[in-house]
Structures are given as structure tokens and as C-alpha cells.
Design a protein around this motif. Structure first.
Motif, PDB file in Angstrom:
ATOM      1  N   SER A   3       0.746  -1.206  -0.134  1.00  0.00           N
ATOM      2  CA  SER A   3       0.097  -0.039  -0.007  1.00  0.00           C
ATOM      3  C   SER A   3       0.967   1.206  -0.063  1.00  0.00           C
ATOM      4  O   SER A   3       1.870   1.159   0.798  1.00  0.00           O
ATOM      5  N   LEU A   4       0.736   2.196  -0.927  1.00  0.00           N
ATOM      6  CA  LEU A   4       1.587   3.322  -1.097  1.00  0.00           C
ATOM      7  C   LEU A   4       0.701   4.717  -1.069  1.00  0.00           C
ATOM      8  O   LEU A   4      -0.417   4.644  -0.975  1.00  0.00           O
ATOM      9  N   THR A   5       1.406   5.432  -0.300  1.00  0.00           N
ATOM     10  CA  THR A   5       1.249   6.863  -0.253  1.00  0.00           C
ATOM     11  C   THR A   5       2.023   7.762  -0.790  1.00  0.00           C
ATOM     12  O   THR A   5       3.285   7.915  -0.614  1.00  0.00           O
ATOM     13  N   LEU A   6       1.351   8.546  -2.052  1.00  0.00           N
ATOM     14  CA  LEU A   6       2.326   9.365  -2.884  1.00  0.00           C
ATOM     15  C   LEU A   6       1.978  10.381  -2.944  1.00  0.00           C
ATOM     16  O   LEU A   6       0.883  11.177  -3.071  1.00  0.00           O
ATOM     17  N   SER A   7       2.915  11.549  -2.894  1.00  0.00           N
ATOM     18  CA  SER A   7       2.784  13.081  -2.895  1.00  0.00           C
ATOM     19  C   SER A   7       3.827  13.619  -3.957  1.00  0.00           C
ATOM     20  O   SER A   7       4.799  13.092  -4.180  1.00  0.00           O
ATOM     21  N   HIS A   8       3.130  14.226  -4.967  1.00  0.00           N
ATOM     22  CA  HIS A   8       3.618  15.075  -6.074  1.00  0.00           C
ATOM     23  C   HIS A   8       3.398  16.622  -6.249  1.00  0.00           C
ATOM     24  O   HIS A   8       2.164  16.615  -6.434  1.00  0.00           O
ATOM     25  N   VAL A   9       4.183  17.239  -5.565  1.00  0.00           N
ATOM     26  CA  VAL A   9       3.907  18.879  -5.755  1.00  0.00           C
ATOM     27  C   VAL A   9       4.980  19.509  -6.774  1.00  0.00           C
ATOM     28  O   VAL A   9       6.167  19.350  -6.931  1.00  0.00           O
ATOM     29  N   THR A  10       4.315  20.258  -7.460  1.00  0.00           N
ATOM     30  CA  THR A  10       5.212  21.114  -8.439  1.00  0.00           C
ATOM     31  C   THR A  10       4.723  22.343  -8.127  1.00  0.00           C
ATOM     32  O   THR A  10       3.530  22.991  -8.227  1.00  0.00           O
ATOM     33  N   SER A 283       8.687  18.028  -5.930  1.00  0.00           N
ATOM     34  CA  SER A 283       8.899  17.278  -4.900  1.00  0.00           C
ATOM     35  C   SER A 283       7.964  16.055  -4.827  1.00  0.00           C
ATOM     36  O   SER A 283       6.756  16.118  -4.869  1.00  0.00           O
ATOM     37  N   VAL A 284       8.473  14.955  -4.911  1.00  0.00           N
ATOM     38  CA  VAL A 284       8.019  13.575  -4.968  1.00  0.00           C
ATOM     39  C   VAL A 284       8.168  12.798  -3.496  1.00  0.00           C
ATOM     40  O   VAL A 284       9.420  12.583  -3.360  1.00  0.00           O
ATOM     41  N   ASN A 285       7.318  12.206  -2.838  1.00  0.00           N
ATOM     42  CA  ASN A 285       7.487  11.355  -1.758  1.00  0.00           C
ATOM     43  C   ASN A 285       6.503  10.267  -1.937  1.00  0.00           C
ATOM     44  O   ASN A 285       5.487  10.240  -2.131  1.00  0.00           O
ATOM     45  N   ILE A 286       7.335   9.032  -1.522  1.00  0.00           N
ATOM     46  CA  ILE A 286       6.450   7.996  -1.869  1.00  0.00           C
ATOM     47  C   ILE A 286       6.811   6.943  -0.428  1.00  0.00           C
ATOM     48  O   ILE A 286       8.010   6.685  -0.181  1.00  0.00           O
ATOM     49  N   ALA A 287       5.799   6.791   0.107  1.00  0.00           N
ATOM     50  CA  ALA A 287       5.921   6.039   1.570  1.00  0.00           C
ATOM     51  C   ALA A 287       5.143   4.936   1.243  1.00  0.00           C
ATOM     52  O   ALA A 287       4.080   4.507   0.911  1.00  0.00           O
ATOM     53  N   VAL A 288       5.933   3.759   1.592  1.00  0.00           N
ATOM     54  CA  VAL A 288       5.337   2.288   1.227  1.00  0.00           C
ATOM     55  C   VAL A 288       5.085   1.504   2.714  1.00  0.00           C
ATOM     56  O   VAL A 288       5.692   1.735   3.592  1.00  0.00           O
ATOM     57  N   ASP A 289       3.941   0.910   2.573  1.00  0.00           N
ATOM     58  CA  ASP A 289       3.350   0.434   3.861  1.00  0.00           C
ATOM     59  C   ASP A 289       4.357  -0.383   4.452  1.00  0.00           C
ATOM     60  O   ASP A 289       4.890  -1.518   3.821  1.00  0.00           O
ATOM     61  N   ASP A 290       5.056  -0.269   5.571  1.00  0.00           N
ATOM     62  CA  ASP A 290       6.183  -1.180   6.265  1.00  0.00           C
ATOM     63  C   ASP A 290       5.606  -2.621   6.425  1.00  0.00           C
ATOM     64  O   ASP A 290       6.416  -3.425   6.185  1.00  0.00           O
ATOM     65  N   ALA A 291       4.233  -2.743   6.705  1.00  0.00           N
ATOM     66  CA  ALA A 291       3.802  -4.316   6.964  1.00  0.00           C
ATOM     67  C   ALA A 291       3.966  -4.998   5.670  1.00  0.00           C
ATOM     68  O   ALA A 291       4.156  -6.370   5.583  1.00  0.00           O
ATOM     69  N   ALA A 292       3.705  -4.108   4.398  1.00  0.00           N
ATOM     70  CA  ALA A 292       3.699  -5.080   3.055  1.00  0.00           C
ATOM     71  C   ALA A 292       5.166  -5.510   2.834  1.00  0.00           C
ATOM     72  O   ALA A 292       5.636  -6.416   1.917  1.00  0.00           O
ATOM     73  N   THR A 293       6.288  -4.798   3.138  1.00  0.00           N
ATOM     74  CA  THR A 293       7.502  -4.895   2.661  1.00  0.00           C
ATOM     75  C   THR A 293       8.588  -5.494   3.632  1.00  0.00           C
ATOM     76  O   THR A 293       9.601  -5.865   3.438  1.00  0.00           O
ATOM     77  N   GLY A 294       8.210  -5.347   4.896  1.00  0.00           N
ATOM     78  CA  GLY A 294       9.027  -6.031   6.240  1.00  0.00           C
ATOM     79  C   GLY A 294      10.128  -4.779   6.539  1.00  0.00           C
ATOM     80  O   GLY A 294      10.932  -5.068   7.128  1.00  0.00           O
ATOM     81  N   ASP A 295       9.894  -3.667   5.938  1.00  0.00           N
ATOM     82  CA  ASP A 295      11.016  -2.654   5.977  1.00  0.00           C
ATOM     83  C   ASP A 295      10.483  -1.633   6.964  1.00  0.00           C
ATOM     84  O   ASP A 295       9.228  -1.291   7.175  1.00  0.00           O
ATOM     85  N   ALA A 296      11.449  -0.919   7.924  1.00  0.00           N
ATOM     86  CA  ALA A 296      10.853   0.243   8.819  1.00  0.00           C
ATOM     87  C   ALA A 296      11.251   1.493   8.008  1.00  0.00           C
ATOM     88  O   ALA A 296      11.971   1.705   7.487  1.00  0.00           O
TER      89      ALA A 296
END
Length: 306
Positions: A3-10, A283-296
Motif C-alpha cells: 500500500s503506497l502513499t504518494l505526494s507529488h508537488v510542483t 517534490s515527490v515523496n512515496i511512502a510504502v506500507d511497512d507491513a507489506a515490505t517488512g522494512d521500517a
């Protein structure tokens, strides 16, 4: 399924207030079986007098914004939440007749694929053709998927990735001669190369993210670019020559087009005193759901143009 949260600001900045013409905005990811939008918000400042949505000839979502206010800044802020379930390479199942190259598309599919097979760049010395033929076996059969995978890997291996904030794209011949370029340059080179071999190919604009800490992707920026090739039995299969990967793991599709100029994320006009334009920042920021990837804290941020 990440699950991703994506921000793209121009943001466009000017010395004094200017008037804005119509702006065409293509930043909303495409709905498909492998990527599902949960929420999509588009905020624009100054607030447009009117904003309408349409689907272009390729089915891309496009927002058309018009303005009646002057301002010193124009900010376009896209916020997206989506589920992403990328296809695995082993799921590429090609029809028996197309598993080895050369082959011919079926009579049912060919009429709809013709424009995606047509070359877009004049190549009088057939440099792209010569380069593309190096991946075809000189004797015996050539495995179709293996050939396309090797071409993808070769661009990653033999060319130097160089971010370039300026607009525009090198011609495939320039990229081949210089052996360097951006993701969009690589995409156009591969598209021309596979078209030279008779494949239908399309340009893809979207976003790239690291699926995990073990899988690092190159080419982040305001958008990323890669290629889709039509393979009977699996349809449009994605190839990312910047990262040398097959499939869409780490890739979020926004726009599909026959040519790069049909997939510009944001375009528009402004009017004011000459020299008013100061700067554009992304400015582009993509946050990946930690539970889905196993990463913090698996989040990525970039502010350069790919």
C-alpha cells in the motif's frame, strides 16, 4: 500487496503576479488489475475557476484547469493512496507461436497495434536497426522474452544514467552515440529498437519506488519512464531499461502513450512581463506500507527531474 502513499508537488514561481492559461495535468495513476486507487486528491493554488476531467485517446486521466486569478506562484499538489500488486516475471505467458522471434501478430490484433509499431525517429544510417539486431541469434531460434530481457539489461549495463532537469529528450541515435541519458532517453531508445524488430511498443510515464531495502531503483524524479511491449498471451509487458528489470515491481503507471510528448505530466501557459518566470521545483515523496515490505520507514523522496 504493498500500500503506497504518494505526494507529488510542483511549484512555479514568478517575480510578479502573472495570468495563467489552461493547464493540462496528468498525474493520476491508472486503475488496473495490478494497481487500485484508494484515494486521489488534486489541490491547486491559486484555485482554478474551473477544473474538469477527461480520458484521452489512451485512457489516461487528465485534469484540465482554467484560471481567472493572477498570482506569483502556481502550486499543483497531487496526493494519492493506492494498492499495488505487481506481476511477477514468471507470470509472463506468451502464446506458443510468439515464443520465438521472429513472429507476426495475429490478424485480429494487428490493426490495433500498427501505430505502436511505426517508427517515430528518422534513422537514415539504420543505427538503431543494427544495434537491435545484435540481440537476435544469428543461427537458430531466438527466445522472444529472453531477447527483450537482454536488451533491457544491456541498456542498464552499458549506458550511464545521468539525471537531467532540463525539458526535452535526446533522440535514440544521440543516446546510442553518447551511451548515456535519462530514463526517458532510455525508454525512447528501447521503443525504437523493438519497433525496428517489428514489436508494438508504448511509452510509460509514472513513478518508481524501492519495493524493499534490498531492491534499489534508479530514475526517481518528478516522474519515471519505461516501456511496454505487446506480447501475445500476456498483452502489454513492462520493461524498465533504466533499472534493467522486467515487470512492474516498483513501478506505478500514470500515462501510457505512443510517443513521449503525449505523456507530459503538466503543461500549460502563462502571460506577464518578459523575464517574470523564476523557477520550477518538484517534490515527490512515496511512502510504502511497512507491513507489506517488512522494512521500517520505507519512504523515498526526490526533487529532481528524471
Amino acid at each position: 500487496m504493498p500500500s503506497l502513499t504518494l505526494s507529488h508537488v510542483t511549484k512555479y514561481s514568478y517575480r510578479q503576479p502573472v495570468a495563467f492559461g489552461e493547464h493540462r495535468i496528468m498525474v493520476r495513476p491508472r486503475e488496473s488489475y495490478d494497481q487500485h486507487l484508494i484515494d486521489a486528491q488534486l489541490t491547486i493554488s491559486p484555485e482554478p475557476s474551473d477544473i474538469r476531467w477527461l480520458q484521452d485517446v489512451f485512457g489516461n486521466s487528465v485534469a484540465i484547469a482554467t484560471f481567472d486569478k493572477r498570482a506569483k506562484d502556481l502550486v499543483i499538489d497531487s496526493r494519492i493512496r493506492l494498492n499495488h500488486s505487481p506481476a511477477e516475471l514468471q507470470n509472463v505467458d506468451i502464446e506458443r507461436y510468439a515464443r520465438f522471434y521472429p513472429f507476426t501478430y495475429s490478424s485480429e490484433e494487428m490493426p490495433d497495434l500498427l501505430r505502436s509499431i511505426e517508427r517515430q525517429h528518422h534513422d537514415p544510417l539504420r543505427e538503431i536497426d543494427t544495434w537491435a539486431r545484435r540481440f537476435v541469434s544469428s543461427g537458430g531460434q531466438t527466445d522472444t522474452l529472453a531477447m527483450l530481457s537482454e536488451m533491457t539489461a544491456a541498456i542498464k549495463r552499458e549506458f550511464t544514467y545521468v539525471p537531467r532537469p532540463e525539458k526535452g529528450t535526446q533522440s535514440p541515435m544521440e543516446t546510442l552515440a553518447m551511451r548515456k541519458g535519462t530514463c526517458r532517453d532510455y525508454a525512447m531508445l528501447m521503443i525504437e529498437a523493438v519497433r525496428a524488430l517489428g514489436f508494438a511498443a508504448r511509452f510509460i510515464s509514472g513513478y518508481v519506488y524501492n519495493p524493499s531495502s534490498r531492491e534499489q531503483r534508479t530514475g526517481g524524479g518528478n516522474t519515471h519512464a519505461w516501456v511496454r511491449v505487446y506480447l501475445p498471451g500476456s498483452g502489454w509487458v513492462e520493461f524498465d531499461p533504466t533499472n534493467g528489470i522486467v515487470g512492474n515491481r516498483g513501478l506505478i503507471r500514470v500515462a501510457v502513450a505512443r510517443d513521449i510528448y503525449q505523456a507530459v505530466p503538466i503543461s500549460g501557459t502563462w502571460s506577464g512581463f518578459p523575464g517574470s518566470f523564476l523557477d520550477m521545483s518538484v517534490s515527490v515523496n512515496i511512502a510504502v506500507d511497512d507491513a507489506a515490505t517488512g522494512d521500517a520507514n520505507n519512504s523515498q523522496h526526490t526533487a529532481i527531474t528524471a
